[in-house]
Design a protein around this motif. Sequence first.
Motif, PDB file in Angstrom:
ATOM      1  N   ASP A  53       0.956  -1.205  -0.061  1.00  0.00           N
ATOM      2  CA  ASP A  53      -0.196   0.069   0.044  1.00  0.00           C
ATOM      3  C   ASP A  53       0.750   1.345  -0.040  1.00  0.00           C
ATOM      4  OD1 ASP A  53      -2.253  -1.578   0.184  1.00  0.00           O
ATOM      5  OD2 ASP A  53      -2.608  -1.420   2.093  1.00  0.00           O
ATOM      6  N   ALA A  54       2.008   1.267   0.625  1.00  0.00           N
ATOM      7  CA  ALA A  54       2.940   2.228   0.460  1.00  0.00           C
ATOM      8  C   ALA A  54       3.516   2.582  -0.808  1.00  0.00           C
ATOM      9  CB  ALA A  54       3.973   2.096   1.412  1.00  0.00           C
ATOM     10  N   GLN A  55       3.775   1.718  -1.493  1.00  0.00           N
ATOM     11  CA  GLN A  55       4.306   1.969  -2.709  1.00  0.00           C
ATOM     12  C   GLN A  55       2.947   2.512  -3.701  1.00  0.00           C
ATOM     13  OE1 GLN A  55       5.445  -2.210  -3.233  1.00  0.00           O
ATOM     14  NE2 GLN A  55       7.280  -1.398  -4.126  1.00  0.00           N
ATOM     15  N   VAL A  56       1.826   2.165  -3.437  1.00  0.00           N
ATOM     16  CA  VAL A  56       0.952   2.790  -4.234  1.00  0.00           C
ATOM     17  C   VAL A  56       0.383   4.146  -3.939  1.00  0.00           C
ATOM     18  CG1 VAL A  56      -1.796   2.699  -4.476  1.00  0.00           C
ATOM     19  CG2 VAL A  56      -0.391   0.494  -4.547  1.00  0.00           C
ATOM     20  N   ASP A  57       0.714   4.480  -2.464  1.00  0.00           N
ATOM     21  CA  ASP A  57       0.470   5.818  -1.882  1.00  0.00           C
ATOM     22  C   ASP A  57       1.570   6.790  -2.308  1.00  0.00           C
ATOM     23  OD1 ASP A  57      -1.593   4.895  -0.537  1.00  0.00           O
ATOM     24  OD2 ASP A  57      -0.720   4.548   1.541  1.00  0.00           O
ATOM     25  N   ASP A  58       2.827   6.198  -2.451  1.00  0.00           N
ATOM     26  CA  ASP A  58       4.092   7.146  -2.863  1.00  0.00           C
ATOM     27  C   ASP A  58       3.444   7.451  -4.548  1.00  0.00           C
ATOM     28  OD1 ASP A  58       5.324   6.907  -0.709  1.00  0.00           O
ATOM     29  OD2 ASP A  58       6.635   5.322  -1.043  1.00  0.00           O
ATOM     30  N   GLU A  59       3.102   6.561  -5.175  1.00  0.00           N
ATOM     31  CA  GLU A  59       2.958   6.912  -6.766  1.00  0.00           C
ATOM     32  C   GLU A  59       1.754   7.916  -6.864  1.00  0.00           C
ATOM     33  OE1 GLU A  59       4.361   5.820  -9.405  1.00  0.00           O
ATOM     34  OE2 GLU A  59       6.164   5.199  -7.935  1.00  0.00           O
ATOM     35  N   ILE A  60       0.674   7.684  -5.925  1.00  0.00           N
ATOM     36  CA  ILE A  60      -0.500   8.752  -6.144  1.00  0.00           C
ATOM     37  C   ILE A  60       0.065  10.024  -5.492  1.00  0.00           C
ATOM     38  CG2 ILE A  60      -2.722   9.066  -5.142  1.00  0.00           C
ATOM     39  CD1 ILE A  60      -3.306   6.052  -5.161  1.00  0.00           C
ATOM     40  N   THR A  61       0.835  10.073  -4.196  1.00  0.00           N
ATOM     41  CA  THR A  61       1.540  11.279  -3.910  1.00  0.00           C
ATOM     42  C   THR A  61       2.478  12.094  -4.819  1.00  0.00           C
ATOM     43  OG1 THR A  61       1.612  10.415  -1.622  1.00  0.00           O
ATOM     44  CG2 THR A  61       2.866  12.418  -2.157  1.00  0.00           C
ATOM     45  N   ALA A  62       3.070  11.289  -5.678  1.00  0.00           N
ATOM     46  CA  ALA A  62       3.847  11.787  -6.865  1.00  0.00           C
ATOM     47  C   ALA A  62       2.781  12.716  -7.937  1.00  0.00           C
ATOM     48  CB  ALA A  62       4.665  10.763  -7.627  1.00  0.00           C
ATOM     49  N   LEU A  63       1.714  11.969  -8.172  1.00  0.00           N
ATOM     50  CA  LEU A  63       0.668  12.415  -8.934  1.00  0.00           C
ATOM     51  C   LEU A  63       0.224  13.723  -8.358  1.00  0.00           C
ATOM     52  CD1 LEU A  63      -1.305  12.211 -11.603  1.00  0.00           C
ATOM     53  CD2 LEU A  63      -2.623  10.824 -10.112  1.00  0.00           C
ATOM     54  N   ARG A  64      -0.290  13.602  -7.203  1.00  0.00           N
ATOM     55  CA  ARG A  64      -0.730  14.970  -6.486  1.00  0.00           C
ATOM     56  C   ARG A  64       0.225  15.977  -6.612  1.00  0.00           C
ATOM     57  NH1 ARG A  64      -2.401  13.190  -0.835  1.00  0.00           N
ATOM     58  NH2 ARG A  64      -3.201  15.025  -0.762  1.00  0.00           N
ATOM     59  N   GLN A  65       1.607  15.629  -6.376  1.00  0.00           N
ATOM     60  CA  GLN A  65       2.560  16.755  -6.430  1.00  0.00           C
ATOM     61  C   GLN A  65       2.705  17.396  -7.750  1.00  0.00           C
ATOM     62  OE1 GLN A  65       6.042  14.378  -5.333  1.00  0.00           O
ATOM     63  NE2 GLN A  65       5.563  15.008  -2.931  1.00  0.00           N
ATOM     64  N   ARG A  66       2.292  16.795  -8.818  1.00  0.00           N
ATOM     65  CA  ARG A  66       2.206  17.391 -10.191  1.00  0.00           C
ATOM     66  C   ARG A  66       1.215  18.459 -10.375  1.00  0.00           C
ATOM     67  NH1 ARG A  66       3.805  12.012 -11.880  1.00  0.00           N
ATOM     68  NH2 ARG A  66       1.580  11.745 -12.949  1.00  0.00           N
ATOM     69  N   PHE A  67       0.183  18.297  -9.587  1.00  0.00           N
ATOM     70  CA  PHE A  67      -0.882  19.148  -9.689  1.00  0.00           C
ATOM     71  C   PHE A  67      -1.099  20.039  -8.338  1.00  0.00           C
ATOM     72  CE2 PHE A  67      -2.167  16.040 -12.455  1.00  0.00           C
ATOM     73  CZ  PHE A  67      -2.812  16.578 -13.649  1.00  0.00           C
ATOM     74  N   GLY A  68       0.141  20.116  -7.698  1.00  0.00           N
ATOM     75  CA  GLY A  68       0.155  20.923  -6.406  1.00  0.00           C
ATOM     76  C   GLY A  68       0.318  22.423  -6.654  1.00  0.00           C
ATOM     77  N   ASP A 163     -12.649  11.880  -5.785  1.00  0.00           N
ATOM     78  CA  ASP A 163     -13.190  11.507  -7.223  1.00  0.00           C
ATOM     79  C   ASP A 163     -13.112  12.730  -8.073  1.00  0.00           C
ATOM     80  OD1 ASP A 163     -13.714   8.939  -6.218  1.00  0.00           O
ATOM     81  OD2 ASP A 163     -15.682   9.332  -6.331  1.00  0.00           O
ATOM     82  N   ASP A 164     -13.200  14.019  -7.689  1.00  0.00           N
ATOM     83  CA  ASP A 164     -13.017  15.059  -8.554  1.00  0.00           C
ATOM     84  C   ASP A 164     -11.403  15.241  -8.988  1.00  0.00           C
ATOM     85  OD1 ASP A 164     -15.573  15.591  -8.434  1.00  0.00           O
ATOM     86  OD2 ASP A 164     -15.607  17.127  -6.789  1.00  0.00           O
ATOM     87  N   PHE A 165     -10.633  15.123  -8.319  1.00  0.00           N
ATOM     88  CA  PHE A 165      -9.470  15.113  -8.673  1.00  0.00           C
ATOM     89  C   PHE A 165      -8.828  14.103  -9.496  1.00  0.00           C
ATOM     90  CE2 PHE A 165      -5.126  13.173  -7.787  1.00  0.00           C
ATOM     91  CZ  PHE A 165      -4.211  14.464  -8.254  1.00  0.00           C
ATOM     92  N   VAL A 166      -9.214  12.657  -9.174  1.00  0.00           N
ATOM     93  CA  VAL A 166      -9.027  11.477 -10.122  1.00  0.00           C
ATOM     94  C   VAL A 166      -9.453  11.836 -11.386  1.00  0.00           C
ATOM     95  CG1 VAL A 166      -9.563   9.227 -10.519  1.00  0.00           C
ATOM     96  CG2 VAL A 166      -8.875   9.926  -8.092  1.00  0.00           C
ATOM     97  N   GLN A 167     -10.773  12.499 -11.454  1.00  0.00           N
ATOM     98  CA  GLN A 167     -11.190  12.692 -13.003  1.00  0.00           C
ATOM     99  C   GLN A 167     -10.556  13.829 -13.963  1.00  0.00           C
ATOM    100  OE1 GLN A 167     -15.380  13.529 -12.219  1.00  0.00           O
ATOM    101  NE2 GLN A 167     -15.912  11.617 -11.159  1.00  0.00           N
ATOM    102  N   MET A 168      -9.930  14.556 -12.760  1.00  0.00           N
ATOM    103  CA  MET A 168      -9.237  15.649 -13.409  1.00  0.00           C
ATOM    104  C   MET A 168      -7.972  15.272 -13.966  1.00  0.00           C
ATOM    105  SD  MET A 168      -6.627  18.419 -12.754  1.00  0.00           S
ATOM    106  CE  MET A 168      -6.766  18.239 -10.991  1.00  0.00           C
ATOM    107  N   ALA A 169      -7.057  14.452 -13.124  1.00  0.00           N
ATOM    108  CA  ALA A 169      -5.870  14.087 -13.193  1.00  0.00           C
ATOM    109  C   ALA A 169      -5.450  12.990 -13.980  1.00  0.00           C
ATOM    110  CB  ALA A 169      -5.206  14.173 -12.081  1.00  0.00           C
ATOM    111  N   SER A 170      -6.640  12.276 -14.179  1.00  0.00           N
ATOM    112  CA  SER A 170      -6.196  10.708 -14.610  1.00  0.00           C
ATOM    113  C   SER A 170      -7.222  10.329 -15.903  1.00  0.00           C
ATOM    114  CB  SER A 170      -6.078   9.603 -13.550  1.00  0.00           C
ATOM    115  OG  SER A 170      -7.453   9.426 -13.090  1.00  0.00           O
TER     116      SER A 170
END
Length: 362
Positions: A53-68, A163-170
């Motif tokens: 789960d930590a690996q998945v969280d790290d990847e999702i955090t990296a995605l969120r950082q791109r839109f930070g 869900d709003d962020f997911v639809q916008m970023a992926s």
Amino acid sequence: MGAPEVDVTDLPNVEGKREGDLKFTVEVEVLPTLEIPSFEGVAIEVAPVEVTDAQVDDEITALRQRFGTLKAVERAAQDGDFTSIDLKAEIDGDEIDSMSGVSYEIGSGTLLEGIDEALTGLEVGQDATFTSQMRGGEHAGEDATVTVSLKAVKERELPELDDDFVQMASEWDTVDELKESVRGDVAKSMVSEQAVEARDKVLDHLREAVEVPLPAGVLADALKNRVAEDASDEDKKQAEDELRAGLRDQILLDNVVRARGVEIDQKELFDNILAMTQSYGIDPMQLLGDRNQVAMIHDEMARSKAVGELLKEADIRDTEGNEIDMSVVFGSSAQDAEANAAAAAEAAAEAQDEADEENSEN
């Protein structure tokens, strides 16, 4: 394998009679013929595919950082902050360089060694001094006294994971769908890492099992082209060691190609060249028109495919004892390999999900 040496023994019209045969001897180093052993039963152990789960969280955090977004803060600078700084470097009291308004993320390691420690804890308007080695310019490699002045500090605010962020970023609609996709991507990456680990260990086994006589002339010519005459003994030694290792592997794998009957058909070759040229943005005909380049690409493809043949023979298991079929990754072509790697990753992710469900039930 190298340039021929020609010894002319009879040269008509120049020496002796004005008639007769041109006689000469040609000597050239050829590929040594080696006995390549069977890899049936050879045990190769690799790391298991276990997506946490930590690996998945790290990847999702990296995605969120791109839109930070960056927000100014009124506090001391800390790791991960984005700063605006001025820099001044001196050697023996003389200023050798200075820069103003430099943007720098603390902890990124993209500037001078020691700057992260100097900035951490500083507040806007404060300075810090540290010693660091210059990376470029006429003073490259020299130690300098560096003064850094902190002008601004900002921190990155991450968007809410919903869900709003997911639809916008992926391409996905829900957080759960995004996590499932990311888990599959991580598994695919780990399958690729498994294949690389297995390949390296198979090559190590091959190197230990087969002694390779190195053609002295080929090695000498390569060394002459690689190293300048005035190079240091240390540089020459390093270059020779690297050339020896590369030549040894080339000879080994060329013998595997021969022993296992590996072939690269025209479609495989063209598809690979097309993919290469597309990735570099060049005209495929530019590469196809160079016979030497095409021959080199063909040979490298054959060597890679030869390693795949050895991997399919070996007994490859992960550290938990699970058997791994490398033919899934090393298919008959590069496209098959990519498709099969994706399938293997998907299967691994599904197995991980099942295991997680069992653990949660228990």
